[in-house]
Motif scaffolding. Sequence first.
Motif, PDB file in Angstrom:
ATOM      1  N   ARG A 159       0.838  -1.201   0.000  1.00  0.00           N
ATOM      2  CA  ARG A 159       0.000   0.000   0.000  1.00  0.00           C
ATOM      3  C   ARG A 159       0.869   1.245   0.000  1.00  0.00           C
ATOM      4  NH1 ARG A 159      -2.976   3.614   3.381  1.00  0.00           N
ATOM      5  NH2 ARG A 159      -1.910   2.923   5.276  1.00  0.00           N
ATOM      6  N   ILE A 160       0.700   2.066  -1.017  1.00  0.00           N
ATOM      7  CA  ILE A 160       1.463   3.311  -1.127  1.00  0.00           C
ATOM      8  C   ILE A 160       0.761   4.388  -0.306  1.00  0.00           C
ATOM      9  CG2 ILE A 160       2.249   5.118  -2.703  1.00  0.00           C
ATOM     10  CD1 ILE A 160       2.436   2.978  -4.881  1.00  0.00           C
ATOM     11  N   ILE A 161       1.501   5.028   0.602  1.00  0.00           N
ATOM     12  CA  ILE A 161       0.934   6.090   1.433  1.00  0.00           C
ATOM     13  C   ILE A 161       0.761   7.347   0.586  1.00  0.00           C
ATOM     14  CG2 ILE A 161       1.187   7.426   3.561  1.00  0.00           C
ATOM     15  CD1 ILE A 161       0.851   4.400   3.962  1.00  0.00           C
ATOM     16  N   PHE A 162       1.819   7.733  -0.117  1.00  0.00           N
ATOM     17  CA  PHE A 162       1.737   8.845  -1.082  1.00  0.00           C
ATOM     18  C   PHE A 162       2.893   8.718  -2.071  1.00  0.00           C
ATOM     19  CE2 PHE A 162       3.365  10.553   3.027  1.00  0.00           C
ATOM     20  CZ  PHE A 162       4.713  10.648   2.699  1.00  0.00           C
ATOM     21  N   SER A 163       2.761   9.378  -3.188  1.00  0.00           N
ATOM     22  CA  SER A 163       3.798   9.303  -4.220  1.00  0.00           C
ATOM     23  C   SER A 163       3.871  10.621  -4.985  1.00  0.00           C
ATOM     24  CB  SER A 163       3.492   8.151  -5.194  1.00  0.00           C
ATOM     25  OG  SER A 163       2.220   8.341  -5.803  1.00  0.00           O
ATOM     26  N   ASP A 164       5.037  10.834  -5.631  1.00  0.00           N
ATOM     27  CA  ASP A 164       5.274  12.005  -6.490  1.00  0.00           C
ATOM     28  C   ASP A 164       4.981  13.325  -5.772  1.00  0.00           C
ATOM     29  OD1 ASP A 164       5.883  10.225  -8.555  1.00  0.00           O
ATOM     30  OD2 ASP A 164       3.776  10.093  -9.152  1.00  0.00           O
ATOM     31  N   VAL A 165       5.522  13.459  -4.556  1.00  0.00           N
ATOM     32  CA  VAL A 165       5.323  14.691  -3.785  1.00  0.00           C
ATOM     33  C   VAL A 165       6.444  15.674  -4.119  1.00  0.00           C
ATOM     34  CG1 VAL A 165       5.167  15.700  -1.479  1.00  0.00           C
ATOM     35  CG2 VAL A 165       4.186  13.436  -1.930  1.00  0.00           C
ATOM     36  N   ASN A 166       6.068  16.859  -4.613  1.00  0.00           N
ATOM     37  CA  ASN A 166       7.031  17.903  -4.946  1.00  0.00           C
ATOM     38  C   ASN A 166       6.617  19.196  -4.241  1.00  0.00           C
ATOM     39  OD1 ASN A 166       8.875  16.738  -7.214  1.00  0.00           O
ATOM     40  ND2 ASN A 166       6.803  16.156  -7.818  1.00  0.00           N
ATOM     41  N   LEU A 167       7.176  19.417  -3.047  1.00  0.00           N
ATOM     42  CA  LEU A 167       6.823  20.592  -2.250  1.00  0.00           C
ATOM     43  C   LEU A 167       8.067  21.127  -1.558  1.00  0.00           C
ATOM     44  CD1 LEU A 167       3.580  19.147  -0.588  1.00  0.00           C
ATOM     45  CD2 LEU A 167       3.638  20.957  -2.310  1.00  0.00           C
ATOM     46  N   GLY A 168       8.004  22.385  -1.130  1.00  0.00           N
ATOM     47  CA  GLY A 168       9.153  22.982  -0.456  1.00  0.00           C
ATOM     48  C   GLY A 168       8.732  23.933   0.642  1.00  0.00           C
TER      49      GLY A 168
END
Length: 709
Positions: free
Chosen positions: A505-514
Amino acid sequence: MSTCGEYIKTTFPLIDDDLKQYVEDVLENGVDDFESSDEVFEAVGEVLQEVSKDKTESDIRDICENLLNMLKPDHVNGTTQNSARILNAPVHLASMAARLENNTEVKSIWLMQRDESLKVDAKKLEKAQAKLQEKQEKRSKDVKVFVPPKLETATASQVTSKKESKLEAKGMNKAQDIRIENFDVAYGDKVLLQGADITLAYGRRYGLVGRNGLGKSTLLKMIAGGQLQIPSHFSILHVEQEVIGDDTLALDSVLQCDTVRENLLKREKEMSTIINSSQSADPALSSELTEVYNQLQSIESDKAPAKASIILSGLGFTSVMQQKPTRTFSGGWRMRLALARALFSRPDLLLLDEPTNMLDIKAIIWLENYLQNWPTTLLVVSHDRHFLETVPTDILHLHSQRIDAYRGNYEQFVKTKTEKHKNQQREYEAQMAHRSHVQEFIDKFRYNANRAASVQSKIKMLEKLPELKPVEKEVEVTLKFPDTELLSPPILQLNEVSFKYNSDRIIFSDVNLGATMESRICIVGDNGAGKTTLLKIIMGILTPSSGACNVHRNLKFGYFSQHHVDQLDMNVNSVELLQQAFKGKPTEEYRRQLGSFGVSGDLALQTVASLSGGQKSRVAFASMCMGRPNFLVLDEPTNHLDIETIEALGKAITKFTGGVILVSHDERLIRMVCKELWICGNGTVKSIEGGFDEYRKIVEQELESASNK
C-alpha cells in the motif's frame, strides 16, 4: 544513673548509644559538684542540642533541670538543701598559707576548684558529633531516594437538600434537570471549587471552559464517579477510556451498548431454540416470545445496525473497518469506538472530555453536526473554539473556584462576559469614588459638634454599602519561541518523494513541495492519510521509498508530538526534567525557559504527574526549545491546551523567526497562522489555493455525498 539514662533515651529517641553513654558518664562523674542546672547545661547542653534540632535552648535547659533533680533529689529551685559540708579534720589556715608561699602557682584556698572530670572531652565530643552528623546525612539521603512522590487524589463534598434526599430514598425523584448545589472539589491540598453550583437543564448542551489546571476534567470525573450526587434515575456515560481490544467486531462493540436490545435478542434466541426442539407447543412460551417480538419492534431493533454504522462511518470507520476486531485498532481508533458507543447508547447525561482530540477535521465537522441534534443533556469540555461556537447552547465558565453560567455559544459568552466585567468595573469604580467623597466629608467634620449627627449618619451609610471588589483579570498566557538566525535558501525541498511501508500500500507518491524560513504550512487530511509519516520524512526519521528530501545543513528541527507529552517522566518536577535532558546549566536558566511557556513559580516545582494535560504540553514545548531549533515541526500541538494558550501559541508561531510546518485539526489556529495548506490524501500530498475555506468546502461536500448514499 539508670533513671537519667532512661529519661535521656525517652526525650531523645534518635540519640546514638555511644553519645548517650558519654552524657551519662559526664553526669555520673560530676554528680557531687553540680550546684545548679546551669552547670549541667554547660557540661552536656551542647551535646543534647545537637541531638535534637527541633528543641530550643530553653527546652534543653529545662531538661538539664530535670536531670539535676534526678541526680540530686534534694535539689530545690537551684539550691541544695543541707549544703554545709562537714570536714573530716580541723584545718590550720596559717600552716596552709605558709606551704603556699613557696608554690609558684598560687591558688586561693577560698575558691572551689572544678573537678577536671566535669570538663567536656573535646575528642570524644568531636567524634560523637561526627557520628551523629553522618547518621543524619544518611537518613536524609535515604528519604530523598526511597520516598516516592505523593500521588494526589481528588475529593468532593456537597450539601444536599432534605427534600431531595427523602424523594431519592423513596425512589420518587423524577426530576429531569440536574442540580448540584453548594459543592467543593479539591485535588490534594489544592481547592479547585468552593461553594459552587451547577444546573444542567434536560435537553441542553453545555460547554465547560476555563484555564488549564482549574479542574474541568476532575469535575467530570467527580460527576461520573458518583462523588457528586445526582438523581439515581439518570444514566450517565463518561467517555474517558478507550475500548478494550478483543475479538469483538467494531460494529458489534457499538451494538452491545444497547443492553435492552441485547437482552431481548438473547431471550428470543433461547425461547426459539426451546420451541423448535420441543415436540409440543407451550402456549405460555409462545405468548412470551410474541411479547419479546413486540418489544423488539417497539425499540426498532432492526434499525439499530444501520444507526450504529452511520455513527461509525461519521467518525471515520469504513465499512471494512467496521467488520474488524477491536484488537486490530490503535489506541486513537479505540477512543473513537468509545465515543461511537456513547453516541449510540444516548445516556441521560453524556460527559465528553476533549472529544475532538482524537478526530480529524472531517470527523470533527460530522460530530459538530451530529451533536446539534443531541436529544438529552450534554456536558462537554473542549478547547476547540469553533466546536464551542457550533455545539453548546450554554457555556459554564470555571474560574476563581466557582462556575458562572452563560446562555449562548462561546462567541456570545465572550461578548456577555466582557460586557459584564466592564459593568462590574464601572460599578466598583463608582462606589470607590462615592466612598472617597463621603470619607472626605467625615474627615473634614469629624470634630465639628454642629455636624456630629450628619457625620454619624454618613459613617453608618458607608458601613451598609455592599463590599464590591475589582474585576479579577486572568493572567495573560504568553509563549515565546527562541530567536533564530536566517538561513539562505534553499531550506527544505521534497523532490518526487514516495513512501510505502512493507506492504504494497502506497501512502503517497510524487510529492514535490518545499518550505522556507518564512513558511507557515499546515498539513490536513483524514487520519491514516500519512500526515505524521510526511513529517518524519521531512525530519529524516523515515527514508522515502523513492525521491529525495533535501534540507539545509544548518537546519535544526524542533519536533513536538502528543507522544512526547505522554512520555514525560512523571516522577520529577519540571525543572528536574530539563536538568535531566540538558545537563550542566544554571537552575535559573531552566526556570527562565519554563517561564517563557507559562510554567513558573511553584508550578515548576510540582511533579509532572500532578500537572494538567495542558501544563504538561507547555513543559514539552519548553523542553523542545531548549535545543534552540530554527524550524518547528508541530504534530497536533493543541491537544489539551486551553483556548487562551492556543491563542498564545498562534501568536508565538506568527512571531517566530524560523519556519513552521504544522499538523492540526484546530480550525481557529489554522486560520491564525496558516499561509499555505497541504492536503494529504488519495495517495498524494498537494498544496491548494484558497486556504482552509476551500478545504472545508471539500470536506462538507464529501460528507453530504456520503450521507446521500
